[in-house]
Enzyme design. Sequence first.
Site, PDB file in Angstrom:
ATOM      1  N   VAL A 133     -40.762  18.032  15.617  1.00  0.00           N
ATOM      2  CA  VAL A 133     -39.528  18.812  15.617  1.00  0.00           C
ATOM      3  C   VAL A 133     -38.527  18.227  14.627  1.00  0.00           C
ATOM      4  CG1 VAL A 133     -37.558  19.546  17.007  1.00  0.00           C
ATOM      5  CG2 VAL A 133     -39.849  19.608  17.974  1.00  0.00           C
ATOM      6  N   GLN A 176     -46.653  25.650  12.713  1.00  0.00           N
ATOM      7  CA  GLN A 176     -46.821  25.614  14.162  1.00  0.00           C
ATOM      8  C   GLN A 176     -45.691  26.343  14.895  1.00  0.00           C
ATOM      9  OE1 GLN A 176     -46.086  22.250  16.956  1.00  0.00           O
ATOM     10  NE2 GLN A 176     -48.325  22.174  17.138  1.00  0.00           N
ATOM     11  N   CYS A 190     -46.544  20.177  23.808  1.00  0.00           N
ATOM     12  CA  CYS A 190     -45.197  19.638  24.004  1.00  0.00           C
ATOM     13  C   CYS A 190     -44.976  19.339  25.487  1.00  0.00           C
ATOM     14  CB  CYS A 190     -44.143  20.617  23.505  1.00  0.00           C
ATOM     15  SG  CYS A 190     -42.449  19.977  23.672  1.00  0.00           S
ATOM     16  N   HIS A 229     -54.731  15.804  21.705  1.00  0.00           N
ATOM     17  CA  HIS A 229     -53.930  14.597  21.916  1.00  0.00           C
ATOM     18  C   HIS A 229     -54.479  13.906  23.157  1.00  0.00           C
ATOM     19  CE1 HIS A 229     -49.601  12.776  21.966  1.00  0.00           C
ATOM     20  NE2 HIS A 229     -50.509  11.884  22.264  1.00  0.00           N
ATOM     21  N   ASN A 278     -55.710  12.931  18.047  1.00  0.00           N
ATOM     22  CA  ASN A 278     -54.321  12.504  17.964  1.00  0.00           C
ATOM     23  C   ASN A 278     -54.052  11.463  19.049  1.00  0.00           C
ATOM     24  OD1 ASN A 278     -51.111  14.024  18.714  1.00  0.00           O
ATOM     25  ND2 ASN A 278     -51.559  12.424  17.243  1.00  0.00           N
ATOM     26  N   GLU A 319     -45.803   9.657  15.101  1.00  0.00           N
ATOM     27  CA  GLU A 319     -44.819   8.583  14.998  1.00  0.00           C
ATOM     28  C   GLU A 319     -45.230   7.514  13.992  1.00  0.00           C
ATOM     29  OE1 GLU A 319     -41.773   7.215  18.317  1.00  0.00           O
ATOM     30  OE2 GLU A 319     -43.756   6.340  18.645  1.00  0.00           O
TER      31      GLU A 319
END
Length: 610
Positions: free
Chosen positions: A54, A134, A163, A230, A265, A290
């Site tokens: 984001v 996305q 999310c 993820h 991920n 990150e």
Amino acid sequence: MTANEGLNEGRGEIGDNAMNGGGEIGEGRRKEKLHGRAFYESIGSPKFVLAPMVDQSEFAWRMLSRSFIPASSQRDLVAYTPMLHARMFSETSKFRDGHFQPFRGSLSSPTPPSPLPPLFLDGNPTIDRPLFVQFCANNPSELLSAAKYVAPFCDAVDLNLGCPQGIARKGKYGAFLQEDQELIYSLINTLHKDLDVPVTAKIRILDTKEKTLEYAKKVLSAGASILTVHGRTREMKGHKTGLADWSVIRFLREQLPSDTVLFANGNVLRKEDIERCLQATGADGVMSAEGNLYDPAIFSEAPSVGEEGREYWRGVDGRGGWRMDAVVRRYMDIIYRYVLEVEPPVREPLYLPSDPEPAEVPSIPTAKEKETETDLANLNGNGTTKRKAGGNAEPASKRQKTNTKKEKSTSPNMLAMQPHLFKLLRPLVARHHNVRDALARSRAGDIEAFENVLQLVERACREGLREYAATGGKSWEEEMAKDARLNAEKVKGGENSSKDGKGKEGEGEGEMDESSIETVRACKRPWWVVQPYVRPLPKEALAKGSLTLSKKEKEALRRTGDPFADLEKIGVGVKGEGNGGHVEVEKLGEGDGKTNGEVVEIPKVGLVCG
């Protein structure tokens, strides 16, 4: 390698590789829409994946990340845009124009204007491909409407199903759709059938391998060409992030059809982790979120010994990394050249200790530097401003400004500069507070202020490099020996830590059952080098007293002995849970009264989704 050498030259022309997955930008041209592995191979079979974040994976940051990859290998990296809210994007032109800029005018129609204006930033096939856009959504028609706007300017559209933040729970999107897999099927299948480019999806793992496998099969059967997994559950976020489980991704690799394209991920902090993840999971590509924010060169190879140049630093022990001043220069040059469309300032070469020491020439500080230096000179021990006899008692921030206040930029690339630099410069600003304060004052669009930050960073790096060379590396060895985190006594989390979750650091006893110390030791570099930020693991943070438990977590601890147990499953309510990050409220529609003033909460900087 400079930023320009790592990117294809030329702007505004349609490249041969544009839109291999589906529709062409050019008039009257349409290619067959590819699917699955055929699509993946058509975009170069990239094994490096820059995650959707984001307000943090915007054009300029994607360009910076791409700049470390040789021009001949650009298709080794596929990048995602930041997550976009599908309904806001489809119904609000101001939101579209503020988040996606394929050309300079307004993106007013799903059909590209004819003739097509000169291409600008997002999705430009000469410099910003492969690119996936996305969206988060919970309505198939709204998702399709939004996707049609971006389809001519990207290689695929991705659905965010990962999310985990409170705002996603409230808005019913992201990972909070995983209980409604029929809706997920409809969202993906609608794009699969009706969109000109392929659809992909990003999920989180579920409670068991078997449930995750069934979930993955559902997503793929709906028409997803690529599945990103993820390796953390929805509950693993914030201070409960913990380690991703690569074994679940390996299980999916072994159980799904062999031609499934899978991205992994989680746990990717540095380049070495990418290779480890590929081996451990069998995935086709590895996504970094990150890790990329703290080191945008994470996907690149280090220069060979003796070929470091002025941008890469290597210490006496052979370990090294990209210099902060070099990376900030690259970033600034991209902002100048592509976003502002002006040539960057002519600068002196970056400092090397082997350079002849120049004669000291007094520099004339800029207005920004004067303000910073005045404030620092006036600070007393409490951080407040001292009153000087015969002087101005007010801090610089309170004094009347002689210049006109600059209007804040609305460009997504300019808005992201300050948060990006605070992450990138984390070790440096912790030591050089003048850099921290100057960056804190820098406002979006004030390029002079950021140029001043760059100059301060260059001075700080020069100071560190000079000291390291003068001491033969001993100055850094001494810093490592004093590092509080590396020298922290290993303590055991759980019953020996404070029962109320408020224990002070070092109060625990015995061996800690999980620790990030060895990871910190492997990643730690001198403060003038970009490097990963290693978060303390949940029980480690709790044992050290650096984490305060919430009321719900205390209740979980009381009931199960584990404060990080799934609160819903043990009957602890989630009422009142925060949004899990900074959000802003934006008005839906074009201000024509058709939406009755409806507003939508949009996640902003600080949330790394899914």
